[in-house]
Motif scaffolding. Structure first.
Motif, PDB file in Angstrom:
ATOM      1  N   THR A  84      45.354  46.827  44.296  1.00 51.67           N
ATOM      2  CA  THR A  84      45.650  45.577  44.120  1.00 51.67           C
ATOM      3  C   THR A  84      47.035  46.036  42.927  1.00 51.67           C
ATOM      4  OG1 THR A  84      44.044  45.493  44.342  1.00 51.67           O
ATOM      5  CG2 THR A  84      45.846  43.482  42.963  1.00 51.67           C
ATOM      6  N   VAL A  85      48.431  45.835  43.651  1.00 50.71           N
ATOM      7  CA  VAL A  85      49.673  46.064  43.381  1.00 50.71           C
ATOM      8  C   VAL A  85      50.728  45.131  42.572  1.00 50.71           C
ATOM      9  CG1 VAL A  85      51.653  47.156  43.153  1.00 50.71           C
ATOM     10  CG2 VAL A  85      49.610  48.004  44.823  1.00 50.71           C
ATOM     11  N   TYR A  86      50.810  45.080  41.041  1.00 52.92           N
ATOM     12  CA  TYR A  86      51.392  43.604  40.702  1.00 52.92           C
ATOM     13  C   TYR A  86      52.910  44.003  40.270  1.00 52.92           C
ATOM     14  CZ  TYR A  86      46.307  41.105  39.975  1.00 52.92           C
ATOM     15  OH  TYR A  86      45.386  40.896  40.126  1.00 52.92           O
ATOM     16  N   GLU A  87      53.552  43.847  40.918  1.00 54.19           N
ATOM     17  CA  GLU A  87      55.148  43.852  40.537  1.00 54.19           C
ATOM     18  C   GLU A  87      55.683  43.037  38.910  1.00 54.19           C
ATOM     19  OE1 GLU A  87      56.665  43.351  44.482  1.00 54.19           O
ATOM     20  OE2 GLU A  87      56.460  45.695  44.822  1.00 54.19           O
ATOM     21  N   LEU A  88      55.459  43.622  38.271  1.00 54.22           N
ATOM     22  CA  LEU A  88      56.072  42.735  36.911  1.00 54.22           C
ATOM     23  C   LEU A  88      57.316  41.969  36.866  1.00 54.22           C
ATOM     24  CD1 LEU A  88      54.669  45.948  33.599  1.00 54.22           C
ATOM     25  CD2 LEU A  88      53.273  43.726  35.167  1.00 54.22           C
ATOM     26  N   ASP A  89      58.034  42.131  37.864  1.00 58.28           N
ATOM     27  CA  ASP A  89      59.363  42.210  37.655  1.00 58.28           C
ATOM     28  C   ASP A  89      59.040  40.736  38.753  1.00 58.28           C
ATOM     29  OD1 ASP A  89      58.589  43.721  39.991  1.00 58.28           O
ATOM     30  OD2 ASP A  89      61.141  43.737  40.561  1.00 58.28           O
ATOM     31  N   LYS A  90      57.774  40.671  39.115  1.00 55.17           N
ATOM     32  CA  LYS A  90      58.301  39.003  40.228  1.00 55.17           C
ATOM     33  C   LYS A  90      57.102  38.747  39.202  1.00 55.17           C
ATOM     34  CE  LYS A  90      58.908  41.569  44.317  1.00 55.17           C
ATOM     35  NZ  LYS A  90      58.634  41.838  45.578  1.00 55.17           N
ATOM     36  N   LEU A  91      56.063  38.541  38.851  1.00 56.60           N
ATOM     37  CA  LEU A  91      55.194  37.416  37.855  1.00 56.60           C
ATOM     38  C   LEU A  91      56.062  36.962  36.035  1.00 56.60           C
ATOM     39  CD1 LEU A  91      52.912  40.291  37.550  1.00 56.60           C
ATOM     40  CD2 LEU A  91      52.866  38.522  38.866  1.00 56.60           C
TER      41      LEU A  91
END
Length: 103
Positions: free
Chosen positions: A39-46
């Motif tokens: 599972t990948v969370y892209e911080l710049d999109k949160l």
């Protein structure tokens, strides 16, 4: 910090990254190469990505906050730690133990 740890516990492998980080992409590719589906969370999109990035900098103890990899609900580290585990032949076993991959 609590939000970062909560996200890290959501699946067998969690990668916190940024969409523009080539090292994050490389670590994701390495882990997928074993057959895991992180599972990948892209911080710049949160929406709360900046706060999470600050927490990661504290957790990692360095300037670079990504990638941050959790395996089996535990924080493993950044790219140096993941590459080191792979070179020493221990990354696959960690993924197996976390039920992220099967034999």
């Amino acid at each position: 910090m609590d939000m970062v740890m909560k996200l890290g516990a959501e699946s067998p492998v969690v990668i916190l990254s940024k969409s523009t980080c080539c090292i994050s992409h490389s670590i994701e590719t390495l882990i997928r190469g074993f057959g895991a589906n992180p599972t990948v969370y892209e911080l710049d999109k949160l929406s709360n990505g900046k706060e999470m990035e600050k927490a990661l900098i504290e957790l990692l103890g360095c300037k670079s906050s990504v990638p941050a990899v959790f395996i089996g609900e535990e924080f493993v580290g950044g790219s140096n730690e993941i590459i080191s585990l792979n070179v020493r032949g221990k990354l696959k076993n960690l993924l197996l133990k976390a039920n992220a991959i099967w034999i």
